[in-house]
Design a protein around this motif. Structure first.
Motif, short mmCIF file in Angstrom:
data_model
loop_
_atom_site.label_atom_id
_atom_site.label_comp_id
_atom_site.label_asym_id
_atom_site.label_seq_id
_atom_site.Cartn_x
_atom_site.Cartn_y
_atom_site.Cartn_z
N GLY A 69 -8.49 2.14 -15.39
CA GLY A 69 -9.21 2.97 -16.36
C GLY A 69 -9.94 4.12 -15.70
O GLY A 69 -10.98 4.56 -16.17
N ILE A 70 -9.38 4.62 -14.60
CA ILE A 70 -10.03 5.68 -13.83
C ILE A 70 -9.81 7.03 -14.49
O ILE A 70 -8.83 7.21 -15.23
CB ILE A 70 -9.50 5.71 -12.39
N PRO A 71 -10.69 8.01 -14.25
CA PRO A 71 -10.42 9.37 -14.71
C PRO A 71 -9.11 9.84 -14.07
O PRO A 71 -8.89 9.64 -12.88
CB PRO A 71 -11.61 10.17 -14.20
N THR A 72 -8.26 10.45 -14.84
CA THR A 72 -6.93 10.77 -14.36
C THR A 72 -6.39 12.02 -15.03
O THR A 72 -7.01 12.57 -15.93
CB THR A 72 -6.01 9.56 -14.58
N HIS A 73 -5.23 12.43 -14.57
CA HIS A 73 -4.54 13.59 -15.15
C HIS A 73 -4.21 13.28 -16.61
O HIS A 73 -3.75 12.18 -16.92
CB HIS A 73 -3.27 13.87 -14.33
N PRO A 74 -4.39 14.25 -17.52
CA PRO A 74 -4.06 13.99 -18.93
C PRO A 74 -2.62 13.48 -19.08
O PRO A 74 -1.69 13.99 -18.46
CB PRO A 74 -4.22 15.36 -19.58
N GLY A 75 -2.46 12.44 -19.87
CA GLY A 75 -1.16 11.82 -20.08
C GLY A 75 -0.93 10.61 -19.20
O GLY A 75 0.03 9.88 -19.40
N ARG A 76 -1.81 10.40 -18.23
CA ARG A 76 -1.65 9.25 -17.33
C ARG A 76 -2.74 8.20 -17.55
O ARG A 76 -2.86 7.27 -16.77
CB ARG A 76 -1.69 9.70 -15.87
N GLU A 77 -3.49 8.34 -18.61
CA GLU A 77 -4.58 7.42 -18.87
C GLU A 77 -4.06 5.98 -18.90
O GLU A 77 -3.05 5.68 -19.52
CB GLU A 77 -5.25 7.75 -20.22
N ASN A 78 -4.79 5.11 -18.20
CA ASN A 78 -4.49 3.68 -18.13
C ASN A 78 -3.12 3.36 -17.54
O ASN A 78 -2.59 2.28 -17.75
CB ASN A 78 -4.65 3.02 -19.51
N ARG A 79 -2.57 4.30 -16.77
CA ARG A 79 -1.28 4.06 -16.11
C ARG A 79 -1.40 4.28 -14.61
O ARG A 79 -0.39 4.34 -13.91
CB ARG A 79 -0.21 4.98 -16.70
N GLU A 80 -2.61 4.41 -14.11
CA GLU A 80 -2.85 4.57 -12.68
C GLU A 80 -3.93 3.58 -12.26
O GLU A 80 -4.81 3.23 -13.06
CB GLU A 80 -3.33 5.98 -12.35
N ILE A 81 -3.85 3.15 -11.01
CA ILE A 81 -4.91 2.33 -10.43
C ILE A 81 -5.36 2.98 -9.13
O ILE A 81 -4.58 3.64 -8.45
CB ILE A 81 -4.48 0.87 -10.18
N TRP A 82 -6.62 2.82 -8.83
CA TRP A 82 -7.18 3.30 -7.57
C TRP A 82 -7.43 2.07 -6.72
O TRP A 82 -8.10 1.13 -7.14
CB TRP A 82 -8.46 4.06 -7.84
N ARG A 83 -6.86 2.07 -5.54
CA ARG A 83 -7.00 0.92 -4.65
C ARG A 83 -7.59 1.38 -3.33
O ARG A 83 -7.16 2.37 -2.75
CB ARG A 83 -5.63 0.28 -4.44
N ILE A 84 -8.58 0.64 -2.85
CA ILE A 84 -9.14 0.85 -1.52
C ILE A 84 -8.79 -0.39 -0.71
O ILE A 84 -9.05 -1.52 -1.15
CB ILE A 84 -10.67 1.04 -1.57
N MET A 85 -8.19 -0.15 0.46
CA MET A 85 -7.76 -1.24 1.33
C MET A 85 -8.31 -1.01 2.73
O MET A 85 -8.40 0.12 3.18
CB MET A 85 -6.23 -1.31 1.37
N ARG A 86 -8.69 -2.09 3.40
CA ARG A 86 -9.19 -2.02 4.77
C ARG A 86 -8.17 -2.66 5.70
O ARG A 86 -7.70 -3.78 5.46
CB ARG A 86 -10.53 -2.76 4.88
N LYS A 87 -7.84 -1.95 6.76
CA LYS A 87 -6.87 -2.47 7.71
C LYS A 87 -7.48 -3.63 8.48
O LYS A 87 -8.57 -3.53 9.03
CB LYS A 87 -6.41 -1.38 8.68
N THR A 88 -6.73 -4.73 8.53
CA THR A 88 -7.25 -5.96 9.15
C THR A 88 -6.55 -6.35 10.42
O THR A 88 -7.01 -7.24 11.13
CB THR A 88 -7.14 -7.14 8.17
#
Length: 94
Positions: A69-88
């Protein structure tokens, strides 16, 4: 959202490059366009989902956060995810 432009058969190469580029403890932040509604399976944008992301990055990265549910480009609402990953781990090999 560059990941959606990478052919699925080459995504393992992208994950390996991200792993090799970061030091242990480094972070990868990415927006994944999970549902591009593309009817042509031979050209981008290509679909991806969270299980694929987990499979590609999970060996060397821990998920810090996944936001929907991130702010996104018009037309992509609820079709993108933002992921933060840490290298382990240190390995950049596939």
């Amino acid at each position: 959202t560059c990941f959606c432009a990478i052919p699925p058969s080459r995504r393992v190469d992208y994950a390996a490059a991200a792993t090799a580029a970061l030091r242990t403890g480094g972070h990868l932040a990415a927006v994944f366009f999970t549902d591009p509604e593309n009817d042509d399976p031979t050209s981008p944008p290509f679909r991806c989902d969270e299980p694929e992301i987990d499979a590609l990055f999970g060996r060397h990265f821990a998920t810090v956060a996944t936001l929907t549910g991130i702010p996104t480009h018009p037309g992509r609402e609820n079709r993108e995810i933002w992921r933060i990953m840490r290298k382990t781990s240190r390995s950049g090999a596939r």
